[in-house]
Scaffold this active site. Structure first.
Site, mmCIF file in Angstrom:
data_model
loop_
_atom_site.group_PDB
_atom_site.id
_atom_site.type_symbol
_atom_site.label_atom_id
_atom_site.label_comp_id
_atom_site.label_asym_id
_atom_site.label_seq_id
_atom_site.Cartn_x
_atom_site.Cartn_y
_atom_site.Cartn_z
ATOM 1 N N CYS A 2 47.457 -15.733 163.257
ATOM 2 C CA CYS A 2 48.323 -14.854 164.040
ATOM 3 C C CYS A 2 49.710 -14.893 163.422
ATOM 4 C CB CYS A 2 48.386 -15.293 165.498
ATOM 5 S SG CYS A 2 46.812 -15.227 166.372
ATOM 6 N N LEU A 50 45.468 -12.127 166.024
ATOM 7 C CA LEU A 50 44.125 -12.047 165.479
ATOM 8 C C LEU A 50 43.245 -12.794 166.479
ATOM 9 C CD1 LEU A 50 42.163 -11.318 163.170
ATOM 10 C CD2 LEU A 50 42.674 -13.546 162.159
ATOM 11 N N ASN A 75 50.613 -20.104 166.420
ATOM 12 C CA ASN A 75 49.649 -19.629 165.436
ATOM 13 C C ASN A 75 48.827 -20.841 165.031
ATOM 14 O OD1 ASN A 75 49.896 -18.932 161.898
ATOM 15 N ND2 ASN A 75 48.225 -18.451 163.264
ATOM 16 N N GLY A 76 47.531 -20.809 165.298
ATOM 17 C CA GLY A 76 46.719 -21.948 164.903
ATOM 18 C C GLY A 76 45.473 -22.082 165.742
ATOM 19 N N THR A 334 51.886 -21.407 138.972
ATOM 20 C CA THR A 334 50.552 -21.875 139.329
ATOM 21 C C THR A 334 50.041 -21.186 140.584
ATOM 22 O OG1 THR A 334 51.179 -24.033 138.460
ATOM 23 C CG2 THR A 334 49.170 -23.939 139.753
ATOM 24 N N ARG A 337 49.243 -17.373 139.985
ATOM 25 C CA ARG A 337 48.005 -17.201 139.225
ATOM 26 C C ARG A 337 46.775 -17.431 140.102
ATOM 27 N NH1 ARG A 337 48.715 -20.805 133.842
ATOM 28 N NH2 ARG A 337 50.335 -19.608 132.769
ATOM 29 N N GLY A 361 37.932 -24.807 150.437
ATOM 30 C CA GLY A 361 37.986 -26.196 149.978
ATOM 31 C C GLY A 361 39.357 -26.706 149.601
#
Length: 565
Positions: A2, A50, A75-76, A334, A337, A361
């Site tokens: 959210c 959401l 949010n969570g 990093t 990309r 992961g």
């Protein structure tokens, strides 16, 4: 996922600020609410939802008739909200996990509330009885939060910095957009100014949890003398707790150890929980024989998932760069990309499926010393210290990537490796047992804990580390090489030579870094501090490019079998 937003002590009518709130509408595509605070005429909340849990009653700000002075948006996901209800005999009015925050705060205060939350979260809580306002964030900063406090007493809080960039503020007032630090809450007083308007004053910041400490809340895992069993049980429990959803769930599957293991555990636990729809898995690459595509295909077949392979071209990657940087709010090479593939795969999921909750992961490399440069660590003590450092800074890099690339397309990401119980236990294992060596590959204990259980193919379980931006391409030409070919002609040699004059903080050292920095500076002027340093491997000499394939020891690991593309 959210989007939360709040303005407190606004210098103008709050409705004039609402356009800033819409800058984060992508985070919550299901519904929106903008609400002024009763009797606090220049304070307001904005919320983009959401809907994942309690579709009917989960709209925010959350208020309860028994405690009308408490206003809260977050949010969570709070995975232990039902356990908290049973333990403290809370009288819930909804089935929304976020309601637990109000009950915890009412029972024991803000510190008690934060310490009892098993989950990931960023929140704003206003107590109009005490004239106090709080904002806080989970231990790893899995859910983002930014703040802006002016010298004039205006406070803005938002899930993403872009929602604070163009607030209407008193001319000349000093301010800086900053992170809400992970594992902390901040307390503000909301006082009545002489003009009968509310103004905000910072009172304190408190760190409620350290990632090396076991959490204060109850976890359904009993530790014993077997390290491997403890790893296996705590990670499995982490996945099990995260199955809380009324929307379809799926998995990002690169075919590497981390995403494959999480996918395997998620599929097994989902079946045990009675989830009978096909679990969708998603992999991405620049060709059907990309290393990640090949490995993911094998895992998906092993688990019998509904598998999707997304193929993108170098031009697709190039075309996405600006959108990726806008979503990320960083100029770290990093992170950008690695985000390109994740941004494109999230876009595909949003446009072509009904999966909304995504398992991934992220976090394993930091917690379990999975980066290849850990082979170069001088000793186990320095390796442990490095693991703690990069865990604490995850919110700047991989956690930022994971949240923003998925939230940009209205998806919710769940990261079981960053479970507070699993990670704190793993970090408590003796340092000499966690460091990779000539005779022990990276993340050996994690691999060994699931060895020969047939959760995923054993050769995948022991597949060596592959950087995401490298694994999506062929071994002949990596994604970063395609980016270099496009970018190098666009940046003049003299611009790079004089980069320190324009960008004294984290001066770009390559044309790619300069190109990304120019885009960031255009989108987020004056916000260079969002990236306090560039992610680069340790103990590898004077490295300026973060790709694993540029490191001399990339193919020199002992006793590790390379997987053919």
């Amino acid at each position: 996922m959210c989007g939360i937003w709040g303005i407190f002590g606004s210098d103008v009518d709050c409705h004039e600020q609402v356009q800033c709130c819409f800058k984060i509408a992508h985070r919550g595509p299901d519904c929106f609410r903008f609400e002024n605070v009763n009797h606090y005429q220049n304070c307001a909340f904005g919320f983009h939802r959401l809907a994942i849990v309690d579709d009917l009653n989960g709209m925010q700000p959350i208020r309860l008739v028994s405690m009308p002075h408490i206003w809260m948006i977050y949010n969570g996901e709070i995975y232990n909200y039902k356990q908290l209800q049973a333990k403290y005999n809370f009288d819930y009015l909804t089935n929304c996990d976020g309601e637990s925050l109000i009950h915890l705060y009412n029972k024991g205060g803000i510190d008690f509330m934060c310490k009892n939350l098993y989950g990931v979260f960023a929140f704003i809580l206003l107590d109009t009885k005490e004239n106090k306002l709080y904002c806080g964030r989970d231990s790893f900063g899995v859910r983002p939060a930014f703040k802006l406090l002016t010298s004039n007493g205006t406070l803005g809080i938002c899930s993403e910095a872009k929602g604070l960039l163009n607030l209407k503020l008193v001319s000349g007032s000093k301010f800086k957009i900053e992170f809400v630090d992970p594992g902390t809450f901040e307390e503000y007083s909301v006082h009545l100014a002489s003009n009968n308007e509310r103004k905000v004053k910072f009172e304190r910041k408190f760190k409620f949890h350290d990632i090396t400490h076991l959490p204060a809340y109850d976890v359904d895992v009993k530790l014993n003398d077997s390290v491997l069993e403890n790893i296996r049980n705590s990670l499995t429990n982490s996945v099990k707790m995260r199955l809380m959803s009324q929307r379809r769930m799926g998995c990002l599957l690169s075919g590497g150890l981390d995403s494959s293991l999480i996918t395997g555990l998620m599929v097994h636990e989902a079946r045990k929980a009675g989830i009978n729809y096909p679990i969708q898995t998603f992999s991405i690459g620049m060709g059907h024989e990309s290393p990640d595509i090949v490995a993911a295909r094998r895992v998906a077949k092993h688990l019998n998932t509904e598998h999707h392979e997304i193929i993108f071209t170098p031009q697709d990657a190039i075309n996405s760069i600006r959108d990726v940087i806008k979503a990320l709010e960083t100029f770290d090479v990093t992170t950008i990309r690695a985000s390109i593939g994740m941004y494109l795969i999230s876009k595909y999921i949003k446009e072509n499926t009904d999966t909304v909750v995504i398992f991934s992961g992220e976090g394993s490399d930091e917690v379990c010393q999975g980066y290849i440069y850990f082979y170069k660590a001088p000793n186990e003590s320095e390796a442990h210290a490095e693991s703690i450092r990069i865990c604490n800074d995850l919110y700047l890099f991989d956690v930022c990537r994971a949240d923003r690339t998925t939230a940009a397309h209205g998806l919710e990401l769940r990261v079981p490796f960053l479970d507070h119980f699993f990670s704190s236990y793993y970090l408590s294992i003796p340092a000499q047992d966690r460091i990779p060596t000539e005779n022990r590959c990276e993340k050996y204990l994690l691999r060994k804990a699931f060895d020969d259980l047939n959760i995923i193919p054993n050769d995948i379980l022991w597949r060596p580390k592959e950087a995401f931006s490298d694994g999506v391409a062929s071994k002949k030409k990596s994604l970063f090489e395609h980016l270099h070919d496009h970018i190098n002609p666009l940046v003049k040699d003299e611009d790079l030579m004089n980069a320190a004059d324009k960008y004294p903080l984290n001066t770009p050292l390559t044309k790619e870094a300069y190109f990304f920095r120019e885009i960031f500076n255009e989108l987020f002027p004056g916000c260079d501090h969002f990236t306090p340093y560039m992610w680069l491997p340790r103990w590898c000499g004077n490295v300026v490019d973060p790709s694993a394939r540029t490191l001399k020891h990339y193919d020199s690991r002992h006793n590790v079998v390379q997987v053919e593309a």
